[in-house]
Motif scaffolding. Structure first.
Motif, short mmCIF file in Angstrom:
data_model
loop_
_atom_site.label_atom_id
_atom_site.label_comp_id
_atom_site.label_asym_id
_atom_site.label_seq_id
_atom_site.Cartn_x
_atom_site.Cartn_y
_atom_site.Cartn_z
N LEU A 1 -1.42 11.78 -6.77
CA LEU A 1 -2.57 10.96 -7.04
C LEU A 1 -2.69 10.01 -5.88
O LEU A 1 -1.79 9.16 -5.71
N LYS A 2 -4.11 9.69 -5.47
CA LYS A 2 -4.41 8.63 -4.86
C LYS A 2 -4.66 7.36 -5.62
O LYS A 2 -5.69 7.74 -6.50
N ALA A 3 -3.92 6.39 -5.72
CA ALA A 3 -3.83 5.45 -7.09
C ALA A 3 -4.17 4.13 -6.48
O ALA A 3 -3.99 3.59 -5.48
N ALA A 4 -5.12 3.55 -7.29
CA ALA A 4 -5.82 1.92 -6.95
C ALA A 4 -5.38 1.22 -8.30
O ALA A 4 -5.21 1.44 -9.24
N CYS A 5 -4.66 -0.17 -7.95
CA CYS A 5 -4.69 -1.05 -9.03
C CYS A 5 -5.28 -1.98 -8.91
O CYS A 5 -5.67 -2.47 -7.82
N ILE A 6 -5.96 -2.60 -9.98
CA ILE A 6 -6.97 -3.55 -9.96
C ILE A 6 -6.23 -4.61 -11.00
O ILE A 6 -6.37 -4.55 -12.28
N ALA A 7 -5.65 -5.57 -10.39
CA ALA A 7 -4.89 -6.48 -11.31
C ALA A 7 -5.45 -8.10 -10.95
O ALA A 7 -5.66 -8.13 -9.62
N VAL A 8 -4.99 -9.12 -11.70
CA VAL A 8 -5.41 -10.53 -11.28
C VAL A 8 -4.12 -10.99 -10.66
O VAL A 8 -4.17 -11.84 -9.88
N TYR A 9 -3.10 -10.65 -11.38
CA TYR A 9 -1.51 -11.45 -11.06
C TYR A 9 -0.96 -10.80 -10.25
O TYR A 9 -1.04 -9.70 -10.06
N PRO A 10 -0.19 -11.48 -9.34
CA PRO A 10 0.60 -10.87 -8.29
C PRO A 10 1.57 -10.14 -8.89
O PRO A 10 1.90 -8.99 -8.06
N MET A 11 2.44 -10.36 -9.84
CA MET A 11 3.33 -9.67 -10.39
C MET A 11 2.88 -7.85 -10.59
O MET A 11 3.88 -7.10 -10.14
N TYR A 12 1.80 -7.76 -11.04
CA TYR A 12 1.33 -6.28 -11.30
C TYR A 12 0.90 -5.80 -10.32
O TYR A 12 0.81 -4.40 -10.13
N LYS A 13 0.20 -6.36 -9.35
CA LYS A 13 0.13 -5.75 -8.02
C LYS A 13 1.26 -5.63 -7.33
O LYS A 13 1.37 -4.32 -6.65
N GLY A 14 2.37 -6.41 -7.54
CA GLY A 14 3.54 -6.00 -6.96
C GLY A 14 4.27 -4.68 -7.35
O GLY A 14 4.77 -3.95 -6.56
N LEU A 15 4.11 -4.74 -8.60
CA LEU A 15 4.94 -3.46 -9.41
C LEU A 15 4.10 -2.23 -8.98
O LEU A 15 4.52 -1.22 -8.64
N ALA A 16 2.70 -2.41 -9.04
CA ALA A 16 1.93 -1.04 -8.37
C ALA A 16 2.21 -0.67 -6.89
O ALA A 16 2.24 0.31 -6.77
N ARG A 17 2.49 -1.92 -6.33
CA ARG A 17 2.79 -1.46 -4.78
C ARG A 17 3.89 -0.85 -4.81
O ARG A 17 4.08 0.32 -3.71
#
Lengths: 401, 401
Positions: B243-259
């Motif tokens: 899967l080519k996956a995208a994260c659409i989050a506001v807070y850094p923590m969740y962006k970091g986990l997705a990364r």
């Protein structure tokens, strides 16, 4: 998944009290299609009152389709993966008669047998010699001494006894000496691994001396040993849960199982009512109480549907006395199902009820097999029940940040 | 069971789109016996409309009774067994402030502390020094150089900062230098294993130089490091799911986990509405979209039942905008429950809804804790949600012939 992998690290302590009321063999079946189970048939106003404020589910003792004995059944309820932790036959038999096995002890089940003049087995059970005759014989076997070892012999019933070996360097991986046939001599005890070599040697010495001692007997002039097993190495409730735990049981087997996980055996209750008195009397001294009620199982084993219903009603009647103590978490469950229809332990999920102020009630108004199959706890492996108990008691910290 | 054991081999590619809408801490509890949860209280016409055509169930974040933090909570939803994959404290803290850890990096959480004249800790938190003072100090620590290594220091809040070590041969198994006591000096960094020896040496050099640099400070004249942790080695969404996956989050923590699982971070949305705009704008570019909504958790943590209800209604309102994009699979779930009643993360199963044209609807007409406990998905470990998503998207081949 071993729940202790996380509970060992995450458990915290507080003043909460957890009560686990185990009705042995609680789950059942209808006797005819469309009928009710024993639990569904019983008048159970107090269990139903708990259902209204609690959450229920189906506890799967081992995994779907597996009917457990008392050992794995209770290990599961205690949160010990019953596939990972085995209690060998000898150790379970010793536990069941109330023998306190120590770490390093090895127990075996003994059978008296009848040997012919050539030393071959003529009767594997010594003509099912009555207990009044076999008991004193087992006691006499205590005279067999082997330097460096303590050896305990305990009568059981008819041709059966238990022998426990205590001493340095013993291990339980030893083959049965019972050839499971007549017309052949008993086998020698043979070690399956190097660590059990010493045990096999000691067993063979003991068997030789014991057989000599029995030489004059008519029926029980020989013996075989089966199910060699070391005391299982179970981590304690204190270590894996941080709980000071008490067992309130009537029968030796359940006291023994509780002792193996580090519970204290409290009181000398002989009836359910006395068990509840013991609970009240020890309320301030423990965090966790395991109460064992035997008769839902034994009536099921007898195939006596009506008697099992009555026993469930007896259980229902004491529930208010437990609730009056205001446990933080109250769980009603069983170690397995024992449907009267099958007259045996079964694999069916066990109706399980959990009440706490944060249990997320599931809206059921009655407690039974059908409601529990659709309850808020879903169907879950018994080994997770203790984790749920700790969580509902506020005794588990968060996993990871 | 690691779901990737099969998904890695079985995944196929097609034009399907999967949307996973994660309402952080979605699950709740009634505030009074017999009451409704936050989700059950909310007006949720759009979620209920999905329930009618979808299938729901209770997602168990880790295993029954375990309340996860954000790290294991999201790893579970992403299909990574949260017991197998641990994100160490330092790595999670670095992730949470948006630091992009690279493979081989080791992060630690830092505390400024107050040392007395003898070098002993007088205050473990430097008098909870305000962020305006500690931030510039953390920045100054960037002046400490150790040849052969890149070292990053990032301010966090009050006495806290993060330090990340980058260079060859570093490993995170190093003991905390915080003695968790006053009246004693900070501990030296000690490696728990041979592979972490170099990290301990570098940390000790860095601490010595950094402490010298802080010598003139009144409050923050010392520091301790805790939670050393390497970047976790997680296989990517591309590898395990294709899967080519995208994260659409506001807070850094969740962006970091997705990364950490290889998602691209897209857009700069600051509101849920902007997140949905970002979704639409990136629709053609990705196969999978993780949308994170924080406020169902933060209101639950505050114990503000009514505010959590309102946040759920805010979430409900954007559902039609997602549906309008015609995702092949739409999932609404949470990483854990955060009942306002408990003001904390909890272990309760998370109401989870899955809609696709082949999801086998379960006949529920509303979405909530009680319906999901009896839903067509049953109660399932969160780690299986991605496998279900792939299957419903036609992205998993048959296992075996």
């Amino acid at each position: 998944m071993d729940p202790h992998q996380l509970t060992r690290e995450l458990h915290t302590r507080n003043d909460s009290k957890i009560v686990m009321l185990v009705a042995d063999g609680l789950g059942g079946l209808p006797m005819t299609p469309g009928g009710n189970t024993e639990l569904e048939t019983a008048k159970r106003p107090n269990l139903d009152a708990l259902a209204k404020i609690g959450v229920q589910g189906g506890s799967i003792p081992v995994f779907p389709g597996i009917a457990p004995g008392s050992g794995p059944g209770h290990l599961g309820l205690f949160g010990y993966d019953p596939v990972k932790y085995l209690i060998g036959r000898g150790a379970l038999e010793a536990t069941g008669i109330g023998f306190h096995m120590q770490p390093g002890d090895v127990a075996a089940r003994g059978n008296f047998c009848t040997l012919d003049a050539a030393g071959k087995i003529a009767d594997r059970r010594a003509g099912r010699i009555p207990t009044e005759e076999s008991g004193p014989l087992a006691i006499r076997l205590r005279d067999v001494k082997i330097p460096g070892y303590e050896i305990f012999v305990e009568p059981v019933k008819e041709h059966r006894f238990v022998v426990v070996f205590r001493g340095a360097g013993l291990s339980g991986n030893v083959k049965d000496t019972d050839p499971q046939a007549t017309g052949v001599p008993p086998l020698a005890a043979v070690a399956h691994d190097a660590a059990s070599q010493k045990m096999a040697e000691v067993a063979n010495q003991w068997i030789a001396a014991a057989t000599k001692l029995l030489a004059g007997e008519k029926k029980a002039n020989g013996l075989t040993l089966r199910g060699f097993a070391a005391r299982p190495n179970l981590p304690s409730y204190e270590e894996v849960y941080g709980l000071k735990a008490a067992c309130i049981a009537v029968y030796p087997m359940y006291k023994g199982l509780a002792r193996l996980v580090g519970m204290d055996i409290v009181g000398k209750a002989q009836t359910l009512s006395e068990q509840i008195e013991t609970l009240a009397a020890n309320w301030s001294k423990y965090d966790f109480f395991f109460i064992h009620f035997k008769y839902t199982d034994s009536t099921g084993e007898d195939g006596n549907f009506d008697a099992k219903v009555k026993r469930i009603e007896e259980l229902d009647a004491v529930v208010p006395r437990i609730s009056a103590l205001k446990p933080t978490v109250l769980i009603v469950t069983g170690d397995h199902s024992t449907p009267s229809f099958l007259k045996s332990h079964s694999w069916h999920p066990v109706p399980t009820l959990l009440v706490s102020d944060c249990c997320r009630p599931d809206g059921h108004a009655t407690f039974g097999e059908n409601t529990s199959a659709r309850g808020g706890l879903g169907q879950f492996k018994a080994k997770y029940l203790m984790t749920l108990a700790l969580a509902n008691a506020g005794r588990l910290g968060k996993y990871g940040a």
